[in-house]
Design a protein around this motif. Structure first.
Motif, PDB file in Angstrom:
ATOM      1  N   SER A 167       0.846  -1.194   0.000  1.00  0.00           N
ATOM      2  CA  SER A 167       0.000   0.000   0.000  1.00  0.00           C
ATOM      3  C   SER A 167       0.880   1.242   0.000  1.00  0.00           C
ATOM      4  CB  SER A 167      -0.903   0.014   1.236  1.00  0.00           C
ATOM      5  OG  SER A 167      -0.113   0.144   2.417  1.00  0.00           O
ATOM      6  N   THR A 168       0.281   2.392  -0.335  1.00  0.00           N
ATOM      7  CA  THR A 168       1.023   3.655  -0.388  1.00  0.00           C
ATOM      8  C   THR A 168       1.702   3.958   0.944  1.00  0.00           C
ATOM      9  OG1 THR A 168      -0.636   4.467  -1.948  1.00  0.00           O
ATOM     10  CG2 THR A 168       0.845   6.097  -0.987  1.00  0.00           C
ATOM     11  N   ASP A 169       1.001   3.693   2.040  1.00  0.00           N
ATOM     12  CA  ASP A 169       1.546   3.988   3.369  1.00  0.00           C
ATOM     13  C   ASP A 169       2.857   3.248   3.628  1.00  0.00           C
ATOM     14  OD1 ASP A 169      -0.631   5.567   3.825  1.00  0.00           O
ATOM     15  OD2 ASP A 169      -1.732   4.078   5.019  1.00  0.00           O
ATOM     16  N   GLU A 170       2.978   2.037   3.097  1.00  0.00           N
ATOM     17  CA  GLU A 170       4.147   1.212   3.392  1.00  0.00           C
ATOM     18  C   GLU A 170       5.427   1.811   2.823  1.00  0.00           C
ATOM     19  OE1 GLU A 170       3.359  -3.324   3.608  1.00  0.00           O
ATOM     20  OE2 GLU A 170       1.840  -2.568   2.221  1.00  0.00           O
ATOM     21  N   TRP A 171       5.361   2.354   1.615  1.00  0.00           N
ATOM     22  CA  TRP A 171       6.615   2.876   1.060  1.00  0.00           C
ATOM     23  C   TRP A 171       6.817   4.382   1.293  1.00  0.00           C
ATOM     24  CZ3 TRP A 171       2.842   1.832  -2.869  1.00  0.00           C
ATOM     25  CH2 TRP A 171       2.478   2.914  -3.654  1.00  0.00           C
ATOM     26  N   GLU A 172       5.726   5.138   1.466  1.00  0.00           N
ATOM     27  CA  GLU A 172       5.888   6.584   1.647  1.00  0.00           C
ATOM     28  C   GLU A 172       6.656   6.921   2.923  1.00  0.00           C
ATOM     29  OE1 GLU A 172       2.125   8.533   1.321  1.00  0.00           O
ATOM     30  OE2 GLU A 172       2.337   8.789  -0.867  1.00  0.00           O
ATOM     31  N   GLN A 183       3.134  -1.596 -13.686  1.00  0.00           N
ATOM     32  CA  GLN A 183       2.032  -0.819 -13.136  1.00  0.00           C
ATOM     33  C   GLN A 183       0.751  -1.003 -13.929  1.00  0.00           C
ATOM     34  OE1 GLN A 183       2.996   0.486 -10.304  1.00  0.00           O
ATOM     35  NE2 GLN A 183       0.913   1.082  -9.756  1.00  0.00           N
ATOM     36  N   ARG A 230      -5.738  -1.930  -8.846  1.00  0.00           N
ATOM     37  CA  ARG A 230      -4.661  -1.714  -7.885  1.00  0.00           C
ATOM     38  C   ARG A 230      -3.757  -0.552  -8.324  1.00  0.00           C
ATOM     39  NH1 ARG A 230      -5.187  -4.078  -2.938  1.00  0.00           N
ATOM     40  NH2 ARG A 230      -6.439  -5.972  -3.169  1.00  0.00           N
ATOM     41  N   ASP A 269      10.879   5.839  -3.340  1.00  0.00           N
ATOM     42  CA  ASP A 269       9.735   5.611  -4.225  1.00  0.00           C
ATOM     43  C   ASP A 269       9.262   4.159  -4.146  1.00  0.00           C
ATOM     44  OD1 ASP A 269      10.834   4.043  -6.849  1.00  0.00           O
ATOM     45  OD2 ASP A 269      12.372   5.373  -6.009  1.00  0.00           O
ATOM     46  N   GLY A 270       8.029   3.940  -4.596  1.00  0.00           N
ATOM     47  CA  GLY A 270       7.414   2.621  -4.476  1.00  0.00           C
ATOM     48  C   GLY A 270       8.158   1.523  -5.201  1.00  0.00           C
ATOM     49  N   ASN A 319      -3.164   2.284  -7.179  1.00  0.00           N
ATOM     50  CA  ASN A 319      -2.466   3.014  -6.118  1.00  0.00           C
ATOM     51  C   ASN A 319      -1.466   2.153  -5.352  1.00  0.00           C
ATOM     52  OD1 ASN A 319      -3.895   5.452  -6.607  1.00  0.00           O
ATOM     53  ND2 ASN A 319      -5.649   4.655  -5.464  1.00  0.00           N
ATOM     54  N   ASN A 320      -1.205   0.975  -5.883  1.00  0.00           N
ATOM     55  CA  ASN A 320      -0.288   0.050  -5.218  1.00  0.00           C
ATOM     56  C   ASN A 320       0.962  -0.181  -6.052  1.00  0.00           C
ATOM     57  OD1 ASN A 320      -3.326  -1.351  -4.579  1.00  0.00           O
ATOM     58  ND2 ASN A 320      -1.998  -0.939  -2.821  1.00  0.00           N
TER      59      ASN A 320
END
Length: 391
Positions: free
Chosen positions: A170-175, A241, A249, A180-181, A251-252
């Protein structure tokens, strides 16, 4: 939808050659048909449903369970396991959903087993990736039998077993990591797979090699230094992507890996010939026990090979994979290798090839009469089915 319709039609008839995989009933007529778009032989249908990877005392099952143990220990049972998904998939699932280009060689009838123009026997376990994304899966392992038309030798077989692993972030995990993701996923992927390699092979030297796959970017191969040589263990990468976007997905980010169970099991168990995995001989099967990873196979005999050469003039349509299919369809697992030993083109532009066929049983000595009969049938089959001119 096409498969369901076909299965409903065949279920009205009494067909002895039927089986069930992953809750899907499959009759022989669903797979092997007298149809110009079908290239699945009887010998391939007989392998459906055998599920070697689900046998806990079989080398493939032992290896699969060892990999499961690694993920359970390190990811608190986050990874959902699928090992009974039906191997009959659509063109869309097998190729389009994982961004395989329209002109990619793997789509050809020379490389893939087609049931009809829109349905194939899966070439890889990645064929289920998009479907699982859409069902909400974010951490999963898919194991199963896969099918490819291929050459004949000690390391190639038209049916083998793969495991696919996928993890979504999820975005929270890498931000919160400050990177960057894509970079975050790549770092996590390499850490995960280096740990898996140590779990299977011990404290080995490893290296990462950049490569290309249609469905990941960046893409890597992991190699380990084992028995004084570099061995490719698996392919992997950060999921494209576009695949995530198509399946809700966007946003993942995610990573994915794929490994061949036979390839690793041959190394870990010292199994010299891929045909042995299909053996029911107790001298083979009794050597392996549930949970015992890396027990070294002890050859119970080494029967002599018999070599037969066959020369013919080929046409532009001739392929070696088609030759191997004809030979395998007649000789089955009694053929050990088909090898090109001579190739020349005469002044008229006609090309002649000579192939050496090695016949050898893993379990008994073959008689001269038996081999001669096989070779005669092979010659007839090659001439009639491949439209070559024997010399």
């Amino acid at each position: 939808m096409l498969l369901k319709k076909q299965l409903n039609q065949t279920s009205r008839h009494s067909i002895v050659s039927a089986l069930e995989i992953g809750g899907v009933k499959i009759a022989k007529d669903d797979v092997v048909r007298d149809d110009p778009t079908n290239n699945v032989p009887d010998t391939i249908f007989t392998k459906l449903g055998l599920q070697l990877h689900m046998r806990d005392q079989h080398p493939l099952g032992i290896l699969k369970n060892a990999i499961y143990d690694y993920f359970d220990m390190n990811y608190s049972t986050k990874f959902v396991k699928f090992d009974d998904l039906c191997p009959i998939v659509s063109i869309k699932q097998n190729f389009d959903d994982v961004l395989v280009p329209a002109d990619h060689v793997s789509r050809s009838y020379n490389d893939t087993y087609y049931i009809d123009a829109q349905t194939v026997l899966r070439c890889h376990t990645s064929a289920h990736q998009a479907e699982l994304f859409r069902k909400g899966q974010t951490h999963f392992l898919v194991t199963g039998d896969v099918y490819r038309r291929d050459s004949i030798d000690s390391t190639h077989y038209p049916v083998f077993h793969q495991m696919e692993g996928v993890r979504v972030f999820s975005t929270d995990e890498w931000e919160k990591s400050g990177i960057d993701g894509t970079s975050y996923a790549a770092i996590d992927l390499k850490k995960c797979l280096e740990g898996l390699a140590r779990h299977l092979f011990g404290a080995v030297e490893m290296r990462w090699v950049d490569t290309y796959f249609p469905f990941t970017n960046p893409s890597f191969e992991l190699e380990i230094y084992f028995k004084e040589q570099w061995l490719e263990v698996l392919g992997c990468g950060v999921t494209e992507q576009e695949i995530l976007k198509r399946n809700g997905r966007e946003n993942n980010v995610a990573w994915a890996f794929g490994l061949g169970l036979e390839r690793l099991a041959m190394v870990l168990f010292d199994i010299p010939d891929i045909r042995l995995f299909w053996s029911t001989d107790e001298r083979f099967t009794s050597q392996f026990s549930e949970g015992k990873l890396g027990v070294k196979f002890k050859p119970f005999s080494k029967f002599p090979p018999c070599y037969k050469d066959m020369s013919f003039w080929i046409s532009d349509a001739f392929t070696e994979n088609n030759l191997c299919e004809v030979v395998r369809g007649i000789a089955g697992d009694l053929v050990e290798e088909v090898k090109l030993i001579d190739n020349f083109t005469n002044k008229k532009g006609m090309t002649s090839q000579c192939y050496r066929i090695a016949y050898r049983s893993m379990e008994r000595s073959l008689t001269d009469e038996e081999i001669n009969q096989l070779q005669w049938k092979v010659r007839e089959g090659v001439e009639s089915k491949l439209k070559v001119v024997l010399r």
